[in-house]
Write a protein that holds these residues in place. Structure first.
Motif, PDB file in Angstrom:
ATOM      1  N   PHE A 157       0.826  -1.210   0.000  1.00 34.80           N
ATOM      2  CA  PHE A 157       0.000   0.000   0.000  1.00 34.80           C
ATOM      3  C   PHE A 157       0.861   1.261   0.000  1.00 34.80           C
ATOM      4  O   PHE A 157       0.544   2.233  -0.665  1.00 34.80           O
ATOM      5  CB  PHE A 157      -0.931  -0.016   1.219  1.00 34.80           C
ATOM      6  N   ASN A 158       1.969   1.232   0.740  1.00 29.15           N
ATOM      7  CA  ASN A 158       2.886   2.365   0.767  1.00 29.15           C
ATOM      8  C   ASN A 158       4.248   1.863   1.213  1.00 29.15           C
ATOM      9  O   ASN A 158       4.377   1.228   2.268  1.00 29.15           O
ATOM     10  CB  ASN A 158       2.381   3.449   1.732  1.00 29.15           C
ATOM     11  N   SER A 177     -10.446  -5.536   3.547  1.00 28.19           N
ATOM     12  CA  SER A 177      -8.992  -5.372   3.612  1.00 28.19           C
ATOM     13  C   SER A 177      -8.584  -4.703   4.907  1.00 28.19           C
ATOM     14  O   SER A 177      -9.353  -3.968   5.525  1.00 28.19           O
ATOM     15  CB  SER A 177      -8.491  -4.537   2.427  1.00 28.19           C
ATOM     16  N   GLU A 178      -7.352  -4.977   5.294  1.00 24.48           N
ATOM     17  CA  GLU A 178      -6.768  -4.286   6.438  1.00 24.48           C
ATOM     18  C   GLU A 178      -5.396  -3.756   6.036  1.00 24.48           C
ATOM     19  O   GLU A 178      -4.719  -4.329   5.173  1.00 24.48           O
ATOM     20  CB  GLU A 178      -6.647  -5.218   7.642  1.00 24.48           C
ATOM     21  N   ILE A 179      -5.016  -2.633   6.610  1.00 24.76           N
ATOM     22  CA  ILE A 179      -3.697  -2.053   6.390  1.00 24.76           C
ATOM     23  C   ILE A 179      -2.872  -2.315   7.640  1.00 24.76           C
ATOM     24  O   ILE A 179      -3.286  -1.987   8.758  1.00 24.76           O
ATOM     25  CB  ILE A 179      -3.781  -0.544   6.130  1.00 24.76           C
ATOM     26  N   ARG A 191      -1.887  -3.864  12.847  1.00 23.25           N
ATOM     27  CA  ARG A 191      -2.986  -3.317  12.066  1.00 23.25           C
ATOM     28  C   ARG A 191      -3.226  -1.869  12.447  1.00 23.25           C
ATOM     29  O   ARG A 191      -3.338  -1.527  13.620  1.00 23.25           O
ATOM     30  CB  ARG A 191      -4.258  -4.120  12.292  1.00 23.25           C
ATOM     31  N   ILE A 192      -3.331  -0.999  11.423  1.00 24.85           N
ATOM     32  CA  ILE A 192      -3.625   0.414  11.688  1.00 24.85           C
ATOM     33  C   ILE A 192      -4.993   0.807  11.148  1.00 24.85           C
ATOM     34  O   ILE A 192      -5.536   1.851  11.531  1.00 24.85           O
ATOM     35  CB  ILE A 192      -2.550   1.344  11.097  1.00 24.85           C
ATOM     36  N   ALA A 193      -5.574  -0.011  10.268  1.00 19.36           N
ATOM     37  CA  ALA A 193      -6.894   0.318   9.729  1.00 19.36           C
ATOM     38  C   ALA A 193      -7.498  -0.932   9.114  1.00 19.36           C
ATOM     39  O   ALA A 193      -6.774  -1.837   8.677  1.00 19.36           O
ATOM     40  CB  ALA A 193      -6.798   1.422   8.677  1.00 19.36           C
ATOM     41  N   ARG A 194      -8.813  -0.973   9.097  1.00 23.85           N
ATOM     42  CA  ARG A 194      -9.521  -2.086   8.475  1.00 23.85           C
ATOM     43  C   ARG A 194     -10.786  -1.551   7.808  1.00 23.85           C
ATOM     44  O   ARG A 194     -11.501  -0.730   8.380  1.00 23.85           O
ATOM     45  CB  ARG A 194      -9.894  -3.162   9.501  1.00 23.85           C
ATOM     46  N   THR A 195     -11.046  -2.012   6.610  1.00 20.65           N
ATOM     47  CA  THR A 195     -12.237  -1.559   5.902  1.00 20.65           C
ATOM     48  C   THR A 195     -13.447  -2.356   6.354  1.00 20.65           C
ATOM     49  O   THR A 195     -13.345  -3.487   6.822  1.00 20.65           O
ATOM     50  CB  THR A 195     -12.091  -1.752   4.387  1.00 20.65           C
TER      51      THR A 195
END
Length: 684
Positions: A157-158, A177-179, A191-195
């Protein structure tokens, strides 16, 4: 190379290829050898090359006879030294990328036997450049939130260019998805974010702050897509109402860049145009401006921002490049270094489609060159002076022994102009050699397209080097060549979409290029459906046109396909609702030409059930047809998921069918070394 250099209209092609000779070319032989099965079935010699952020290393996947593909890593300081190399006994590497100057993320596929759900599943690992510290980050290393919520894919992602040992990794699950922040040394994932199921993350800045996401909302059958933006990680999400649109309207609007000052969002869209344009959205005023750049004949496909000295656009982010999808991808460069590199490379590699990625202000440049008859080849350009060949996907084959190709348009029966690519055999001259046998080869998708790069399936050149003309029609329903062409295929499966393919064959007959009594259709996936439609229309609308049809991994049953797409509500709105027309499964009794189907039993994309059901019904409703169904063990749908053994099997099947079961084509074409496999009854 600019598209105008090989762009031909129907009229100009008629002028270039006159009508004087009407003789059949039974005696014509290509000037080079036929591309052998054992060459086409092997893994590519090299593919997927990438250059490290500091430009000091190049990595690629390489095929080796008799074993799984390996990763090779070269030092750009001394390309004469043998590369570092590592592989796996159990996994087939399919791709890679640098996640830091000293680490690679490596993607692989592995077959998993699970009954009706048997398939190839993706895996990922972090490795040092020499293959040491091989850290698997696949399912076993990630905690599942549900028993059935397994991982289906990964995406960087980055890369977080300001950090050496951490990246943002998108972990794609069944439910969303999760970031995660992935520590490249330890493998730890935070994990910092999850959709949610109706969300997706779209953009993060150089510090890793997620600034843009998309959401889908549904009401009364209308699916609305909206963008939400925030300047900082602590700021609330705000809807960009000026970009909200209905997915039902079927236009695209994709973010390309958020400016460093958080004032502008650049998008690629065909909302108000036939071809996609690059436009600028002002966040404060909530307005989308007029096109910044556009091409009146092709879609703008991508844009990049930054400079050759600031590749990650951390401090300055002007428009650096925009590209459009012509016959092959072409780009306009604004950075002085890029402009100089483009001119240099066009002189050094004439007649090829060139792409490049530069590092260190252009001191180290990874170059890709390709053409229909030039296998994809990688080079390192050092200091704008030394061009070093790294390797090619297919070594030993080039313009001397591969067939040329042209991009042109032909008129469909209703006057609609259809883009197409025509391959001709090496050494062919119409005035001298007369008419050729023809293979019409529709692409898969159907929401896809062909281009004028080297076709890594090898299929066009397989046929061309054996003396065939090969037509790749960009029929209605093809995507990436304008909205009108794309939407023109809605609800026209096997109908108007199929007429486009028939019309292309008839047009080539009128030009005196093709023998009307030696034409066949071969396709894979949606192309397999098109070949099934050719077979089942041979007792009706396409009677007398084709000598035989070959379907690879086809979808055949339209209601089943539409319902499968409909299992995902978004897919049904976007594509499932367009899947209707002429249903081959209901017309199997109309098959009047020889028809071969082959399918992998691990194919869950165009599920094997389509071919199994068609074969069973053929035995019932059309038992006297020349028909054969072959199922290939453990073969899935994607090309990188097939092994050399599987490719050998289906390539042999194709050429055997053409030699022995393809009407008049078989009378003039023989593939040496094949055994007859005539089957007068539908069989497994």
């Amino acid at each position: 190379m600019h598209f105008r250099q090989f762009f031909l209209t129907a009229a100009s092609l008629m002028c270039a290829i006159t009508m004087s000779s009407q003789t059949q070319a039974d005696g014509f032989k290509p000037t080079g050898p036929a591309l052998p099965i054992n060459t086409m079935s092997q893994d590519f010699s090299i593919w997927g090359a990438r250059i490290s952020p500091d430009g000091k290393h190049i990595a690629a996947i390489a095929g080796l006879p008799g074993q799984n593909p390996v990763v090779r890593v070269w030092s750009t300081d001394d390309m004469s030294k043998p590369p570092m190399q590592f592989g796996s006994r159990t996994m087939r590497f399919t791709g890679l990328n640098f996640v830091s100057n000293s680490k690679l993320i490596v993607f692989a596929n592995q077959p998993v036997s699970a009954g009706a759900n048997s398939d190839w599943y993706g895996r990922a690992a972090i490795a040092n450049l020499d293959g040491s510290s091989f850290l698997d980050i696949s399912n076993e290393q990630t905690t599942n939130t549900r028993d059935d919520d397994f991982i289906i894919g990964y995406n960087v992602f980055n890369r977080l260019p300001k950090e050496e040992d951490v990246i943002l990794l998108e972990v794609q699950r069944v439910s969303g998805s999760e970031i995660v922040r992935l520590n490249l040394k330890t493998g730890r994932q935070d994990r910092i974010a999850r959709t949610a199921e109706d969300e997706e993350f779209l953009w993060s800045d150089g510090d890793g702050t997620i600034k843009l996401k998309g959401q889908i909302r549904v009401a009364n059958g209308i699916y609305t897509y909206r963008y939400l933006f925030r300047e900082t990680a602590d700021a609330p999400w705000q809807e960009l109402k000026g970009l909200t649109y209905s997915l039902n309207d079927r236009f695209s609007l994709q973010p390309a860049h958020i400016s460093n000052d958080n004032k502008s969002l650049y998008v690629i869209t065909n909302k108000d145009t036939n071809f996609s344009v690059l436009a600028k959205y002002d966040i404060a005023s909530d307005t989308l401006g007029p096109p910044i750049v556009q091409n009146t004949e092709f879609d703008i496909s991508s844009a990049s921002f930054g400079t050759a000295n600031d590749e990650d656009a951390l401090t300055e982010d002007p428009l650096r490049t925009f590209c459009w999808d012509g016959p092959s991808t072409e780009c306009q460069y604004f950075d002085p270094v890029d402009k100089r590199l483009q001119a240099l490379l066009e002189r050094a590699l004439p007649g090829t489609n060139i792409r490049f990625g530069s590092r260190n202000g252009g001191a180290n440049v990874l170059v890709t060159a390709t053409a229909p008859n030039v296998p994809t080849t990688y080079y390192l350009l050092k200091n704008e002076r030394q061009l070093i060949k790294i390797g090619a996907a297919l070594e030993g084959w080039d313009r001397k022994n591969l067939g040329p190709a042209e991009w042109f348009y032909y008129p469909a029966s209703d006057g609609f102009q259809i883009p197409a690519i025509l391959y001709l055999p090496p050494g062919y001259n119409k005035e001298r050699d007369g008419r050729l046998p023809l293979v019409v080869m529709p692409h898969g998708g159907p929401w896809a397209r062909d281009d004028m790069d080297f076709d890594l399936s090898y299929w066009p050149q397989m046929f061309a080097t054996r003396g065939f003309a090969v037509l790749l029609p960009q029929y209605r329903g093809s995507r990436g060549l304008g909205k009108a062409l794309w939407k023109g295929g809605d609800k026209q499966w096997g109908a108007l979409m199929q007429d486009d393919k028939d019309d292309g064959a008839r047009w080539l007959v009128k030009q005196g290029i093709v023998d009307p009594d030696r034409m066949m259709m071969y396709g894979f996936s949606y192309g397999g459906f098109a070949a099934a439609a050719a077979a089942t229309r041979s007792g009706g609308r396409s009677a007398g046109l084709w000598q035989c049809a070959i379907s690879g991994a086809p979808v055949i049953d339209l209601p089943r396909l539409a319902n499968n797409w409909g299992a995902n509500r978004l897919s049904r709105i976007l594509q499932g609702v367009t899947v209707t027309g002429f249903d081959p499964m209901q017309n199997l009794d109309q098959v009047k030409i020889p028809w071969l189907i082959f399918h992998g039993d691990y194919d869950r994309q165009a599920d094997t059930i389509h071919s199994r059901t068609a074969a069973a019904r053929m035995r019932q409703v059309n038992p006297s047809a020349t028909f054969r169904y072959v199922e290939i063990p453990k073969m899935a749908h994607g090309g990188l998921e097939s092994t050399p053994e599987q490719r050998t099997q289906f390539l042999t099947l194709i050429l055997d069918w053409m030699s022995n079961n393809c009407g008049n084509i078989s009378a003039s074409f023989k593939e040496p070394g094949l055994k007859t496999t005539v089957s007068k009854r539908a069989s497994n």
